[in-house]
Write an enzyme that holds these catalytic residues in place. Structure first.
Site, PDB file in Angstrom:
ATOM      1  N   GLU A 162     -53.442  80.171 -26.439  1.00  0.00           N
ATOM      2  CA  GLU A 162     -53.835  80.735 -27.727  1.00  0.00           C
ATOM      3  C   GLU A 162     -54.089  79.688 -28.814  1.00  0.00           C
ATOM      4  O   GLU A 162     -54.958  79.881 -29.668  1.00  0.00           O
ATOM      5  CB  GLU A 162     -52.731  81.687 -28.229  1.00  0.00           C
ATOM      6  CG  GLU A 162     -52.644  82.996 -27.479  1.00  0.00           C
ATOM      7  CD  GLU A 162     -53.754  83.952 -27.864  1.00  0.00           C
ATOM      8  OE1 GLU A 162     -54.556  83.607 -28.760  1.00  0.00           O
ATOM      9  OE2 GLU A 162     -53.844  85.032 -27.263  1.00  0.00           O
ATOM     10  N   SER A 196       0.185 116.420 -14.651  1.00  0.00           N
ATOM     11  CA  SER A 196       1.391 115.585 -14.494  1.00  0.00           C
ATOM     12  C   SER A 196       1.242 114.195 -15.096  1.00  0.00           C
ATOM     13  O   SER A 196       2.138 113.366 -14.934  1.00  0.00           O
ATOM     14  CB  SER A 196       1.726 115.447 -13.005  1.00  0.00           C
ATOM     15  OG  SER A 196       2.018 116.694 -12.437  1.00  0.00           O
TER      16      SER A 196
END
Length: 687
Positions: free
Chosen positions: A84, A344
């Protein structure tokens, strides 16, 4: 002639001056360039190490994740600059060489061969998007690029590009694109992956891999060809990269710990980045585990898992449902915070209080025989009785009758108060008060609170409020007392010997299971020397699930959760000072056998500590710098008697007034047990 040239020159100069003035005035008339920090970005929820757990789209439906140059694979950055803007680090926003080259190619080929936009100019266009493609628009980009270069460093400009570049659809920024197309952060990209991400912003809609895979592939290959020489990629590697397929579909964005993420955002809606204590790797492993087991257990059955670092109280993983988007399982309901009956699972705390009060020891013998408390006659799960067993075996086998007998001595109201004091909220049905039934699950508790209480056992009796947001870690969170260290260690020492699920290793995890009345809830909570994990299994609507048991449904998930934690279980800490390591025959006589009543004696005849009263503050007197003994007065009871200070048996001496030597300021628990096994206990503060 000369005069004409002079006039022409003057006119030309005037035009140039006027143009320069007009350009200057036009530049000054431009509004300020939008600041990057004002652009809406996706809210991110991250884990304890900065890994992305879940992003949220912006209000307009875009995935725009902030990115820095250090968040991206270096090979991508080199490829991007080579393709680029190869003089990115040399120019000041505008590249004159590129502009001359582009103009010459346009004249020579009568078409645009290459552009002249720098990365800085592209960032300017992204910050200030405009639809027109005119010379004036290009000039505006150039001016804005120069402004950016004056205000920001090159790496800051590049980071803006990485955050804003379009990748098709609602994807903006390299992180969103990498997650959507490759399912990973762009920290490590292959060469073809990097080339594709370089190519897409040039024409994001036309080259979308999920819609135009051939165009995307050709664009990627052009990038590879163009940058090969600039960054030194051998021809054979370029050829190999071109054989890599491009992704044919978009992937869903990460959605780890969705309930925790939603709650973090609700707690601080103005933040764009939320840091949690969750470990993304463990969270992912446990979410997968919950999905697998829920699918095996049934269509409407859900699973919740909570993993805690019990040293810090930080939540490492929270699976609130197997699938956030599953309507059959009410996936968006947080089942780690739903009130459920623990079955329990509260029994260890009953025994812990009994250990603390000197009523029992793990090797104390206790009766498992038919017993009635008024109209209440507890039964064991299998409707059988074991006879005389040790407390250790009674807890490991989760026998109901011994647990209720122990709760009757400890007191249901006291157990409730102690658990609440430690941070575990016990919720009773409307109009109900603490009673013996709570020992078998007649109370409501959340998985979060239950896991926190078990973490307190692992911390030798001190609980810490659980935290999930990193910002909370800096807040003062004083520990709360659950049990004394010796009692907590006794409980852990018993639970680590609980028979594990089939094919699981023994003596690795201290754990307890629970099954609520009517088979509605199955639990398993356990800890090693490092983590505490809680598991709940059941239907979100609370309907019964015939045959569901904590031992067969939840315990295997618990052991798998520890196995998937990525480390071998750590040993529990050694016995603290004061712990009695002895067989039943070598225990003090009152601790050899548990007595659940006073042998028919009147309440006034039961042993009790008359002085000091519970909660008293005693002034510590001293002689020659040495603390003076403190008196303890006993009434009632039957000889012989055992006196314990902080769980350590004392030489009683004679009479009903006993003296003990405090070691210094602090809390002291005084316990007396008579020959029938009845006991009284007080907590005082010496100061």
């Amino acid at each position: 002639m000369r005069r004409g040239l002079a006039i022409a020159a003057g006119a030309g100069g005037a035009i140039l001056a006027g143009s320069a003035l007009a350009l200057t005035l036009w530049v000054r008339s431009l509004p300020p360039l939008p600041r990057a920090e004002t652009l809406p970005v996706s809210v991110e929820v991250i884990d304890r190490d900065g890994r992305l757990l879940r992003p949220y789209a912006t209000a307009d439906g875009r995935w725009r994740l902030r990115a820095r140059i250090e968040d991206v694979d270096p090979r991508y950055v080199r490829m991007l600059i080579a393709y680029e803007d190869r003089r990115f680090y040399e120019h000041y926003g505008v590249d004159p060489v590129a502009m001359i080259r582009a103009a010459w190619q346009l004249i020579a080929h009568r078409e645009i061969v290459s552009g002249a936009s720098t990365i800085s100019m592209q960032v300017a266009r992204l910050l200030e998007p405009r639809s027109e493609r005119t010379l004036l628009a290009k000039l505006r980009q150039m001016v804005r690029a120069i402004e950016l270069e004056r205000a920001m460093s090159k790496d800051e400009i590049l980071s803006l590009y990485l955050s804003l570049a379009p990748y098709g659809g609602n994807l903006e920024g390299i992180r969103a694109a990498s997650l959507a197309y490759f399912g990973k952060e762009p920290k490590r990209l292959s060469r073809p992956e990097a080339a594709l991400l370089v190519a897409l912003p040039q024409s994001p809609e036309a080259r979308r891999p999920d819609r135009a895979s051939d165009r995307a592939r050709r664009a990627r290959d052009r990038v590879l060809d163009r940058v090969a020489g600039d960054i030194g990629i051998p021809a054979d590697e370029i050829a190999a990269a071109k054989t890599d397929p491009v992704p044919a579909r978009r992937l869903a964005m990460p959605a780890l710990a969705p309930h925790a993420a939603d709650q973090a955002i609700a707690a601080a809606p103005d933040l764009s980045r939320h840091e949690l204590t969750i470990d993304a790797r463990l969270q992912r492993a446990l979410e997968l585990l919950a999905q697998e087991r829920a699918a095996m257990l049934g269509r409407d059955i859900s699973v919740a898992i909570l993993a805690v670092d019990h040293a810090s109280g930080e939540i490492l993983a929270r699976v609130a449902s197997p699938d956030y988007f599953d309507k059959n399982r009410a996936g968006q309901v947080d089942l780690t915070r739903a009130l459920r009956s623990p079955g329990s699972a509260l029994k260890p705390f009953i025994y812990g209080l009994a250990f603390e009060d000197g009523l029992a020891h793990p090797e104390t013998l206790i009766e498992d025989r038919p017993t009635r408390y008024g109209t209440y006659a507890p039964e064991n799960f299998d409707l059988t009785f074991q006879g005389t067993v040790s407390v250790r075996k009674a807890l490991q086998l989760s026998l109901n009758v011994p647990a209720v007998a122990m709760l009757d001595r400890v007191g249901a109201a006291r157990l409730t108060a102690r658990l609440s004091q430690a941070g575990g909220a016990m919720v009773f049905p409307k109009g109900e008060v603490p009673g013996l039934a709570m020992g078998l699950g007649g109370v409501g508790v959340t998985l979060s609170d239950l896991t926190m209480l078990y973490a307190g056992l692992a911390r030798q009796g001190l609980t810490l409020p659980l935290i999930e947001r990193r910002i909370e870690a800096a807040l003062a969170r004083p520990p709360r007392r659950l049990l004394d260290p010796v009692a907590a260690w006794y409980v852990g020492n018993v639970l680590i010997g609980t028979p594990p699920p089939e094919n699981a290793a023994r003596n690795r995890i201290a754990f307890k299971t629970g099954t609520s009345y009517g088979y509605r809830d199955a639990w398993a909570v356990g800890f090693d020397g490092r983590r505490t994990i809680g598991v709940w299994v059941g239907r979100p609507d609370g309907a019964p699930v015939p045959g569901i048991l904590g031992r067969t449904a939840a315990a295997p998930i618990l052991f798998d959760a520890f196995a998937r934690g990525g480390y071998l279980p750590e040993r529990l800490p050694p016995a603290p000072k004061g712990a009695i390591l002895a067989t039943n025959g070598k225990l003090p006589p009152p601790l050899q056998r548990f007595s659940d009543d006073s042998g028919g004696s009147r309440a006034s005849d039961r042993v009790r500590i008359m002085f000091p009263p519970n909660g008293a503050r005693l002034e510590l007197a001293s002689t020659d710098g040495r603390p003076e003994p403190v008196a303890m007065k006993i009434a009632g009871g039957i000889e012989p008697m055992t006196v314990m200070v902080n769980g350590v048996p004392q030489n009683r001496g004679s009479g009903r007034t006993i003296f003990f030597d405090p070691k210094g300021p602090g809390f002291v628990r005084l316990t007396v047990i008579d020959g029938k096994g009845t006991a009284d206990s007080v907590m005082v503060r010496v100061q």
